[in-house]
Design an enzyme around this catalytic site. Structure first.
Site, PDB file in Angstrom:
ATOM      1  N   CYS A   1       0.929  -1.113  -0.088  1.00 17.15           N
ATOM      2  CA  CYS A   1      -0.013  -0.134   0.107  1.00 17.15           C
ATOM      3  C   CYS A   1       0.964   1.253  -0.092  1.00 17.15           C
ATOM      4  O   CYS A   1       1.424   1.407   1.024  1.00 17.15           O
ATOM      5  CB  CYS A   1      -0.981  -0.052   1.241  1.00 17.15           C
TER       6      CYS A   1
ATOM      7  N   GLU B   1      -4.122   1.651  -5.912  1.00 15.20           N
ATOM      8  CA  GLU B   1      -3.118   0.367  -6.543  1.00 15.20           C
ATOM      9  C   GLU B   1      -2.968   0.874  -8.033  1.00 15.20           C
ATOM     10  O   GLU B   1      -4.103   1.428  -8.681  1.00 15.20           O
ATOM     11  CB  GLU B   1      -3.477  -0.917  -6.154  1.00 15.20           C
TER      12      GLU B   1
END
Length: 232
Positions: free
Chosen positions: A2, A102
């Site tokens: 992340c 993402e």
């Protein structure tokens, strides 16, 4: 991994959602990146917001690529690794967010950014651990890491890892210093995919210098590299 998330809510909304006080002003953030100073709620001060650096401080992280910055820790081994075990046992935190990003690779050079949120688009909290250390000049600094785990069916279409999202009814227990290790590990599950959604966003998110509302707006994949404007 992340490596970017958002917290596009006001100070009042944050205080109401997490039942914690924030003594400084807060400007909504749309593109939070490593080395930046952002709000967390720690096990040492569960009724107030603290501001910690994500991963490392700007000075330490200057001119280093994200791959060399420690910003995440794997949930599967956080209780075993010497570098994380003590923090996992004694220094946990909630990292407020309302979405994370993402990138899906298409070919060798093209990557499409996606934003992931809860279906109701409410705020939530990542599971984090934090650390305190002293700088060369004798100042006290605080940093945090976000725990990651295997992805659910929504995130797996884009990436092979996702941040651990603590269920709202487990947040206080995550911060409680007396919660057993066994109970803590049970909280590090993959968040249910049916409670999440995703959509493509502008490639302007690629630059950490862009931090405006347009970053989190839905963008058609065919417009990813077209005439999309931040303020459109």
């Amino acid at each position: 991994m992340c490596g970017r998330y958002s917290l596009s809510k006001s100070k009042i909304e944050l205080e109401e959602r997490f039942q914690a006080d924030m003594v400084v002003d807060f400007t909504p953030r749309y593109n939070i990146a490593p080395t930046q100073l952002v709000p967390v709620i720690t096990s040492d001060s569960p009724r107030g917001f603290s501001f910690f650096y994500w991963g490392i401080t700007p000075d330490f992280g200057q001119n280093k690529p994200v791959s060399q910055k420690l910003i995440n820790a794997r949930a599967e081994s956080v209780n075993e690794k010497i570098s994380f075990r003590n923090s996992f046992q004694k220094r946990r935190c909630l990292v407020p967010a309302d979405g994370f990003f993402e990138w899906k690779r298409l070919g060798k050079k093209t990557k499409i950014p996606y934003r992931f949120t809860l279906r109701d688009e409410d705020m939530f909290a990542f599971a984090g651990i934090w650390e305190e250390y002293e700088t060369v000049s004798g100042e006290s600094q605080h940093t945090f890491l976000i725990l990651t785990t295997t992805p659910n069916e929504v995130v797996s279409e884009v990436h092979d890892r996702m941040p651990v999202i603590i269920s709202r009814d487990q947040e206080k227990k995550w911060l409680d210093k007396y919660t057993s290790e066994a109970d803590l590990l049970k909280m590090l599950n993959t968040y249910p995919g049916e409670l999440m959604m995703s959509y493509t966003v502008s490639p302007l998110v690629n630059s950490v210098h862009n931090d405006v509302p347009g970053i989190i707006r839905k963008t058609s994949p065919m417009d990813q590299f077209g005439n999309y404007t931040l303020f459109g």
